[in-house]
Motif scaffolding. Sequence first.
Motif, PDB file in Angstrom:
ATOM      1  N   THR A  45       0.841  -1.208   0.000  1.00  0.00           N
ATOM      2  CA  THR A  45       0.000   0.000   0.000  1.00  0.00           C
ATOM      3  C   THR A  45       0.872   1.253   0.000  1.00  0.00           C
ATOM      4  OG1 THR A  45      -1.541  -1.270   1.341  1.00  0.00           O
ATOM      5  CG2 THR A  45      -1.957   1.099   1.178  1.00  0.00           C
ATOM      6  N   GLY A  46       1.919   1.235   0.815  1.00  0.00           N
ATOM      7  CA  GLY A  46       2.849   2.368   0.867  1.00  0.00           C
ATOM      8  C   GLY A  46       3.513   2.587  -0.480  1.00  0.00           C
ATOM      9  N   MET A  47       3.976   1.484  -1.106  1.00  0.00           N
ATOM     10  CA  MET A  47       4.651   1.613  -2.402  1.00  0.00           C
ATOM     11  C   MET A  47       3.678   2.077  -3.486  1.00  0.00           C
ATOM     12  SD  MET A  47       7.300   1.745  -4.176  1.00  0.00           S
ATOM     13  CE  MET A  47       8.654   1.155  -3.163  1.00  0.00           C
ATOM     14  N   LYS A  48       2.424   1.591  -3.433  1.00  0.00           N
ATOM     15  CA  LYS A  48       1.414   2.038  -4.413  1.00  0.00           C
ATOM     16  C   LYS A  48       1.235   3.552  -4.351  1.00  0.00           C
ATOM     17  CE  LYS A  48      -1.420  -2.092  -4.901  1.00  0.00           C
ATOM     18  NZ  LYS A  48      -2.472  -2.837  -4.219  1.00  0.00           N
ATOM     19  N   LYS A  49       1.234   4.095  -3.136  1.00  0.00           N
ATOM     20  CA  LYS A  49       1.073   5.554  -2.965  1.00  0.00           C
ATOM     21  C   LYS A  49       2.250   6.311  -3.584  1.00  0.00           C
ATOM     22  CE  LYS A  49      -1.752   5.599   1.199  1.00  0.00           C
ATOM     23  NZ  LYS A  49      -1.657   5.666   2.659  1.00  0.00           N
ATOM     24  N   HIS A  50       3.473   5.805  -3.317  1.00  0.00           N
ATOM     25  CA  HIS A  50       4.661   6.454  -3.882  1.00  0.00           C
ATOM     26  C   HIS A  50       4.609   6.419  -5.412  1.00  0.00           C
ATOM     27  CE1 HIS A  50       6.867   7.468  -0.343  1.00  0.00           C
ATOM     28  NE2 HIS A  50       7.016   6.230   0.084  1.00  0.00           N
ATOM     29  N   VAL A  51       4.217   5.243  -5.961  1.00  0.00           N
ATOM     30  CA  VAL A  51       4.178   5.086  -7.425  1.00  0.00           C
ATOM     31  C   VAL A  51       3.121   6.014  -8.018  1.00  0.00           C
ATOM     32  CG1 VAL A  51       3.597   3.462  -9.288  1.00  0.00           C
ATOM     33  CG2 VAL A  51       5.191   2.775  -7.484  1.00  0.00           C
ATOM     34  N   ARG A  52       2.018   6.187  -7.305  1.00  0.00           N
ATOM     35  CA  ARG A  52       0.941   7.074  -7.773  1.00  0.00           C
ATOM     36  C   ARG A  52       1.465   8.519  -7.902  1.00  0.00           C
ATOM     37  NH1 ARG A  52      -2.471   7.594 -10.735  1.00  0.00           N
ATOM     38  NH2 ARG A  52      -4.248   8.956 -10.475  1.00  0.00           N
ATOM     39  N   VAL A  53       2.236   8.965  -6.879  1.00  0.00           N
ATOM     40  CA  VAL A  53       2.813  10.321  -6.907  1.00  0.00           C
ATOM     41  C   VAL A  53       3.773  10.458  -8.093  1.00  0.00           C
ATOM     42  CG1 VAL A  53       4.274  11.969  -5.630  1.00  0.00           C
ATOM     43  CG2 VAL A  53       2.571  10.619  -4.402  1.00  0.00           C
ATOM     44  N   LEU A  54       4.573   9.415  -8.336  1.00  0.00           N
ATOM     45  CA  LEU A  54       5.516   9.441  -9.454  1.00  0.00           C
ATOM     46  C   LEU A  54       4.777   9.425 -10.794  1.00  0.00           C
ATOM     47  CD1 LEU A  54       8.163   6.952  -8.006  1.00  0.00           C
ATOM     48  CD2 LEU A  54       8.543   9.387  -8.457  1.00  0.00           C
ATOM     49  N   GLU A  55       3.649   8.701 -10.848  1.00  0.00           N
ATOM     50  CA  GLU A  55       2.831   8.656 -12.072  1.00  0.00           C
ATOM     51  C   GLU A  55       2.238  10.028 -12.378  1.00  0.00           C
ATOM     52  OE1 GLU A  55       0.058   5.291 -11.515  1.00  0.00           O
ATOM     53  OE2 GLU A  55       0.113   5.150 -13.716  1.00  0.00           O
ATOM     54  N   GLU A  56       1.743  10.697 -11.347  1.00  0.00           N
ATOM     55  CA  GLU A  56       1.134  12.026 -11.546  1.00  0.00           C
ATOM     56  C   GLU A  56       2.162  13.030 -12.049  1.00  0.00           C
ATOM     57  OE1 GLU A  56      -0.816  12.786  -7.844  1.00  0.00           O
ATOM     58  OE2 GLU A  56      -2.498  11.462  -8.356  1.00  0.00           O
ATOM     59  N   ALA A  57       3.420  12.818 -11.676  1.00  0.00           N
ATOM     60  CA  ALA A  57       4.498  13.694 -12.151  1.00  0.00           C
ATOM     61  C   ALA A  57       5.064  13.201 -13.489  1.00  0.00           C
ATOM     62  CB  ALA A  57       5.609  13.755 -11.110  1.00  0.00           C
ATOM     63  N   THR A  61       5.458   5.267 -15.537  1.00  0.00           N
ATOM     64  CA  THR A  61       4.270   4.800 -16.251  1.00  0.00           C
ATOM     65  C   THR A  61       3.999   3.387 -15.745  1.00  0.00           C
ATOM     66  OG1 THR A  61       4.928   6.073 -18.174  1.00  0.00           O
ATOM     67  CG2 THR A  61       3.311   4.340 -18.559  1.00  0.00           C
ATOM     68  N   THR A  62       2.725   3.052 -15.508  1.00  0.00           N
ATOM     69  CA  THR A  62       2.430   1.692 -15.055  1.00  0.00           C
ATOM     70  C   THR A  62       1.443   1.021 -16.009  1.00  0.00           C
ATOM     71  OG1 THR A  62       0.490   2.153 -13.688  1.00  0.00           O
ATOM     72  CG2 THR A  62       2.644   2.492 -12.653  1.00  0.00           C
ATOM     73  N   GLU A  63       1.486  -0.302 -15.990  1.00  0.00           N
ATOM     74  CA  GLU A  63       0.660  -1.082 -16.902  1.00  0.00           C
ATOM     75  C   GLU A  63       0.232  -2.345 -16.152  1.00  0.00           C
ATOM     76  OE1 GLU A  63       1.297  -3.112 -21.346  1.00  0.00           O
ATOM     77  OE2 GLU A  63       2.957  -2.858 -19.935  1.00  0.00           O
ATOM     78  N   LYS A  64      -1.054  -2.688 -16.245  1.00  0.00           N
ATOM     79  CA  LYS A  64      -1.541  -3.882 -15.563  1.00  0.00           C
ATOM     80  C   LYS A  64      -1.155  -5.096 -16.419  1.00  0.00           C
ATOM     81  CE  LYS A  64      -4.986  -5.083 -12.333  1.00  0.00           C
ATOM     82  NZ  LYS A  64      -4.101  -5.344 -11.199  1.00  0.00           N
ATOM     83  N   VAL A  65      -0.406  -6.035 -15.821  1.00  0.00           N
ATOM     84  CA  VAL A  65      -0.025  -7.260 -16.533  1.00  0.00           C
ATOM     85  C   VAL A  65      -0.494  -8.427 -15.667  1.00  0.00           C
ATOM     86  CG1 VAL A  65       1.871  -8.616 -17.490  1.00  0.00           C
ATOM     87  CG2 VAL A  65       2.013  -6.124 -17.519  1.00  0.00           C
ATOM     88  N   GLY A  66      -1.554  -9.110 -16.112  1.00  0.00           N
ATOM     89  CA  GLY A  66      -2.144 -10.188 -15.307  1.00  0.00           C
ATOM     90  C   GLY A  66      -2.632  -9.622 -13.990  1.00  0.00           C
ATOM     91  N   ARG A  67      -2.129 -10.166 -12.878  1.00  0.00           N
ATOM     92  CA  ARG A  67      -2.583  -9.692 -11.568  1.00  0.00           C
ATOM     93  C   ARG A  67      -1.659  -8.640 -10.968  1.00  0.00           C
ATOM     94  NH1 ARG A  67      -5.567 -14.388  -8.416  1.00  0.00           N
ATOM     95  NH2 ARG A  67      -5.186 -12.906  -6.754  1.00  0.00           N
ATOM     96  N   SER A  68      -0.576  -8.338 -11.662  1.00  0.00           N
ATOM     97  CA  SER A  68       0.327  -7.342 -11.066  1.00  0.00           C
ATOM     98  C   SER A  68       0.421  -6.090 -11.938  1.00  0.00           C
ATOM     99  CB  SER A  68       1.703  -7.958 -10.846  1.00  0.00           C
ATOM    100  OG  SER A  68       2.219  -8.425 -12.062  1.00  0.00           O
ATOM    101  N   ARG A  69       1.017  -5.072 -11.370  1.00  0.00           N
ATOM    102  CA  ARG A  69       1.174  -3.793 -12.064  1.00  0.00           C
ATOM    103  C   ARG A  69       2.649  -3.556 -12.317  1.00  0.00           C
ATOM    104  NH1 ARG A  69      -1.702   0.443 -13.593  1.00  0.00           N
ATOM    105  NH2 ARG A  69      -3.614  -0.560 -12.914  1.00  0.00           N
TER     106      ARG A  69
END
Lengths: 111, 111
Positions: A45-57, A61-69
């Motif tokens: 959950t903590g890492m998802k938040k960090h990645v979200r901030v990096l994505e907004e900047a 870039t993230t991509e859903k591949v199967g069950r992971s991102r």
Amino acid sequence: MVQYQQIDRTFAALADPTRRGVLERLGQGSATITELAEPFGISLTGMKKHVRVLEEAELVTTEKVGRSRRCILGPRRLDDVQHWIEDYREMIEARLDRFGELLERTKGESQ
Amino acid sequence: MVQYQQIDRTFAALADPTRRGVLERLGQGSATITELAEPFGISLTGMKKHVRVLEEAELVTTEKVGRSRRCILGPRRLDDVQHWIEDYREMIEARLDRFGELLERTKGESQ
């Protein structure tokens, strides 16, 4: 009212050592959120938040591949950030030069 | 537990257009909080908060002169910030080069 700019988001995104670490890690190749979280010893959950901030900047870039991102470095090249820093450093140099000239002049006058 | 570093404070301080504007203004010479607040159209309390953030990042130094507080640019030259940005850009370039080579090889193999 000041407009919220991409450069603001970028500086804010870079203001955290974990987020800077994630970017350095992604420079070696893509990684899932789980792979990113593990070496930093933080929760998914903590890492998802960090990645979200990096994505907004647009730093990641993230991509859903199967069950992971899967995360890769984003399109931002930090040109604007680098220009701002360079302009600032030039401004400081110019100020120090003016100060140096003033000192020289003062010295000359007192002799 | 990640140690809170000066570079984090600096990136955070630069993540606001008013604070970047204050630094650009101080590049022209010193100013009081009142002189800084006026052109940005913000309250004295608001400007005091911005200046406090810049002070903590050592980007601004303040001095009490009579009843007002005079601000000048601080000792930070942003060497660490510039190095980080440059290293990041080199990393991105290297990644793009590897990607280009891969494309070339794939093209060669398909001919």
